[in-house]
Motif scaffolding. Sequence first.
Motif, PDB file in Angstrom:
ATOM      1  N   ALA A   1       0.827  -1.207   0.000  1.00  0.00           N
ATOM      2  CA  ALA A   1       0.000   0.000   0.000  1.00  0.00           C
ATOM      3  C   ALA A   1       0.865   1.262   0.000  1.00  0.00           C
ATOM      4  O   ALA A   1       0.565   2.239  -0.702  1.00  0.00           O
ATOM      5  N   ILE A   2       1.943   1.248   0.783  1.00  0.00           N
ATOM      6  CA  ILE A   2       2.849   2.405   0.842  1.00  0.00           C
ATOM      7  C   ILE A   2       3.497   2.646  -0.515  1.00  0.00           C
ATOM      8  O   ILE A   2       3.541   3.773  -1.019  1.00  0.00           O
ATOM      9  N   LEU A   3       3.999   1.568  -1.125  1.00  0.00           N
ATOM     10  CA  LEU A   3       4.666   1.709  -2.411  1.00  0.00           C
ATOM     11  C   LEU A   3       3.682   2.119  -3.500  1.00  0.00           C
ATOM     12  O   LEU A   3       4.008   2.917  -4.383  1.00  0.00           O
ATOM     13  N   ALA A   4       2.455   1.584  -3.436  1.00  0.00           N
ATOM     14  CA  ALA A   4       1.445   1.914  -4.454  1.00  0.00           C
ATOM     15  C   ALA A   4       1.001   3.367  -4.357  1.00  0.00           C
ATOM     16  O   ALA A   4       0.568   3.958  -5.348  1.00  0.00           O
ATOM     17  N   SER A   5       1.100   3.959  -3.172  1.00  0.00           N
ATOM     18  CA  SER A   5       0.674   5.350  -3.003  1.00  0.00           C
ATOM     19  C   SER A   5       1.642   6.333  -3.644  1.00  0.00           C
ATOM     20  O   SER A   5       1.290   7.482  -3.911  1.00  0.00           O
ATOM     21  N   GLY A   6       2.883   5.893  -3.897  1.00  0.00           N
ATOM     22  CA  GLY A   6       3.864   6.766  -4.540  1.00  0.00           C
ATOM     23  C   GLY A   6       4.424   7.842  -3.641  1.00  0.00           C
ATOM     24  O   GLY A   6       4.951   8.851  -4.121  1.00  0.00           O
ATOM     25  N   TRP A   7       4.345   7.675  -2.310  1.00  0.00           N
ATOM     26  CA  TRP A   7       4.820   8.704  -1.371  1.00  0.00           C
ATOM     27  C   TRP A   7       6.251   9.137  -1.664  1.00  0.00           C
ATOM     28  O   TRP A   7       6.545  10.310  -1.848  1.00  0.00           O
ATOM     29  N   GLY A   8       7.142   8.146  -1.649  1.00  0.00           N
ATOM     30  CA  GLY A   8       8.567   8.458  -1.779  1.00  0.00           C
ATOM     31  C   GLY A   8       8.901   9.132  -3.086  1.00  0.00           C
ATOM     32  O   GLY A   8       9.640  10.130  -3.120  1.00  0.00           O
ATOM     33  N   LEU A   9       8.357   8.619  -4.188  1.00  0.00           N
ATOM     34  CA  LEU A   9       8.627   9.199  -5.501  1.00  0.00           C
ATOM     35  C   LEU A   9       8.065  10.605  -5.622  1.00  0.00           C
ATOM     36  O   LEU A   9       8.707  11.492  -6.196  1.00  0.00           O
ATOM     37  N   LEU A  10       6.889  10.841  -5.054  1.00  0.00           N
ATOM     38  CA  LEU A  10       6.285  12.173  -5.118  1.00  0.00           C
ATOM     39  C   LEU A  10       7.152  13.197  -4.392  1.00  0.00           C
ATOM     40  O   LEU A  10       7.397  14.296  -4.907  1.00  0.00           O
ATOM     41  N   VAL A  11       7.648  12.855  -3.219  1.00  0.00           N
ATOM     42  CA  VAL A  11       8.508  13.780  -2.478  1.00  0.00           C
ATOM     43  C   VAL A  11       9.801  14.052  -3.250  1.00  0.00           C
ATOM     44  O   VAL A  11      10.264  15.191  -3.340  1.00  0.00           O
ATOM     45  N   THR A  12      10.384  13.004  -3.824  1.00  0.00           N
ATOM     46  CA  THR A  12      11.621  13.164  -4.597  1.00  0.00           C
ATOM     47  C   THR A  12      11.416  14.124  -5.763  1.00  0.00           C
ATOM     48  O   THR A  12      12.229  15.028  -6.000  1.00  0.00           O
ATOM     49  N   ARG A  13      10.313  13.965  -6.485  1.00  0.00           N
ATOM     50  CA  ARG A  13      10.062  14.843  -7.637  1.00  0.00           C
ATOM     51  C   ARG A  13       9.714  16.264  -7.189  1.00  0.00           C
ATOM     52  O   ARG A  13      10.067  17.236  -7.875  1.00  0.00           O
ATOM     53  N   LEU A  14       9.058  16.397  -6.038  1.00  0.00           N
ATOM     54  CA  LEU A  14       8.794  17.735  -5.511  1.00  0.00           C
ATOM     55  C   LEU A  14      10.099  18.446  -5.165  1.00  0.00           C
ATOM     56  O   LEU A  14      10.254  19.644  -5.423  1.00  0.00           O
ATOM     57  N   GLU A  15      11.040  17.707  -4.593  1.00  0.00           N
ATOM     58  CA  GLU A  15      12.338  18.296  -4.245  1.00  0.00           C
ATOM     59  C   GLU A  15      13.090  18.744  -5.493  1.00  0.00           C
ATOM     60  O   GLU A  15      13.864  19.701  -5.450  1.00  0.00           O
ATOM     61  N   HIS A  16      12.872  18.060  -6.610  1.00  0.00           N
ATOM     62  CA  HIS A  16      13.508  18.465  -7.870  1.00  0.00           C
ATOM     63  C   HIS A  16      12.821  19.693  -8.462  1.00  0.00           C
ATOM     64  O   HIS A  16      13.483  20.633  -8.914  1.00  0.00           O
ATOM     65  N   LYS A  17      11.503  19.691  -8.474  1.00  0.00           N
ATOM     66  CA  LYS A  17      10.754  20.741  -9.161  1.00  0.00           C
ATOM     67  C   LYS A  17      10.517  21.986  -8.303  1.00  0.00           C
ATOM     68  O   LYS A  17      10.255  23.059  -8.845  1.00  0.00           O
ATOM     69  N   ALA A  18      10.580  21.833  -6.984  1.00  0.00           N
ATOM     70  CA  ALA A  18      10.403  22.971  -6.078  1.00  0.00           C
ATOM     71  C   ALA A  18      11.640  23.077  -5.187  1.00  0.00           C
ATOM     72  O   ALA A  18      11.536  23.158  -3.964  1.00  0.00           O
ATOM     73  N   ALA A  19      12.778  23.073  -5.818  1.00  0.00           N
ATOM     74  CA  ALA A  19      14.060  23.069  -5.079  1.00  0.00           C
ATOM     75  C   ALA A  19      14.139  24.237  -4.102  1.00  0.00           C
ATOM     76  O   ALA A  19      13.863  25.384  -4.450  1.00  0.00           O
ATOM     77  N   GLY A  20      14.480  23.924  -2.846  1.00  0.00           N
ATOM     78  CA  GLY A  20      14.605  24.940  -1.821  1.00  0.00           C
ATOM     79  C   GLY A  20      13.288  25.354  -1.185  1.00  0.00           C
ATOM     80  O   GLY A  20      13.270  26.173  -0.265  1.00  0.00           O
ATOM     81  N   ARG A  21      12.184  24.795  -1.656  1.00  0.00           N
ATOM     82  CA  ARG A  21      10.874  25.172  -1.131  1.00  0.00           C
ATOM     83  C   ARG A  21      10.159  24.011  -0.456  1.00  0.00           C
ATOM     84  O   ARG A  21       9.004  24.131  -0.071  1.00  0.00           O
ATOM     85  N   VAL A  22      10.834  22.882  -0.318  1.00  0.00           N
ATOM     86  CA  VAL A  22      10.255  21.726   0.363  1.00  0.00           C
ATOM     87  C   VAL A  22      10.796  21.669   1.783  1.00  0.00           C
ATOM     88  O   VAL A  22      12.012  21.621   1.997  1.00  0.00           O
ATOM     89  N   VAL A  23       9.909  21.701   2.768  1.00  0.00           N
ATOM     90  CA  VAL A  23      10.276  21.671   4.181  1.00  0.00           C
ATOM     91  C   VAL A  23       9.854  20.322   4.756  1.00  0.00           C
ATOM     92  O   VAL A  23       8.683  19.944   4.656  1.00  0.00           O
ATOM     93  N   LYS A  24      10.798  19.607   5.367  1.00  0.00           N
ATOM     94  CA  LYS A  24      10.480  18.327   5.987  1.00  0.00           C
ATOM     95  C   LYS A  24      10.249  18.527   7.480  1.00  0.00           C
ATOM     96  O   LYS A  24      11.067  19.134   8.170  1.00  0.00           O
ATOM     97  N   VAL A  25       9.129  18.007   7.952  1.00  0.00           N
ATOM     98  CA  VAL A  25       8.691  18.226   9.331  1.00  0.00           C
ATOM     99  C   VAL A  25       8.629  16.901  10.081  1.00  0.00           C
ATOM    100  O   VAL A  25       8.212  15.882   9.522  1.00  0.00           O
ATOM    101  N   ASP A  26       9.045  16.926  11.332  1.00  0.00           N
ATOM    102  CA  ASP A  26       8.980  15.748  12.195  1.00  0.00           C
ATOM    103  C   ASP A  26       7.544  15.235  12.251  1.00  0.00           C
ATOM    104  O   ASP A  26       6.629  15.974  12.612  1.00  0.00           O
TER     105      ASP A  26
END
Length: 215
Positions: free
Chosen positions: A113-138
């Motif tokens: 379910a986790i892999l099918a949701s695409g969580w990890g890939l979505l965050v990776t692509r956001l970091e590429h396309k919105a460089a410097g604007r992605v904030v990771k929160v605890d």
Amino acid sequence: MAASAALSTGQILNAPTLRETEKARLKRLLRKLARAGRGSNRRGKVKTAIARLKVRETDRRKDWVEKTSTDLARRFDVIAVEDLNICGMTRSAKGTLAEPGRNVRQKAGLNRAILASGWGLLVTRLEHKAAGRVVKVDPRYTSQTCNACGNIAAGSRESQSRFGCVACGWQDNADVNAARNIRDTAAGHAVAARGGLPLGGPVNREPQRDLLLVR
């Protein structure tokens, strides 16, 4: 089905998966695979058919990630995400012969379910396309904290999708409530209006204060 992502605006995003007819066909193929003899031509054909369905699902998920990450990078000046350890979350629960794991089948289902949701890939692509604007929160307590009154209680998370505060009675979609907690935590990182955005965004736009939670 768990949401692939929830926005603090209230929007729920879900990555596409196989259609119901395709899921039914996959189940039939898996049953055939279990009955087919090892090394047989029939087994090889069934495995090929299964692989084609899985590739189709993966391609749809990748296409969704590309379109979704582009849209979010254009719409939001600050994108807050939970700092999740996806690799650790999807680690096998089988254990070893000496120390076998527990609830292996349930853990395998969660991993899929986790892999099918695409969580990890979505965050990776956001970091590429919105460089410097992605904030990771605890991520600690984001799912247990009421965004209305701030009370923290495990019992407030009624289910995968429902949040009902045991202190003040506030009710919301559980992921959206958590998204708003992530937004509030990350609000101090909001950037000033910038002279332009990647992917052709409008110039000197006021920053969007609603942030994204990837779950």
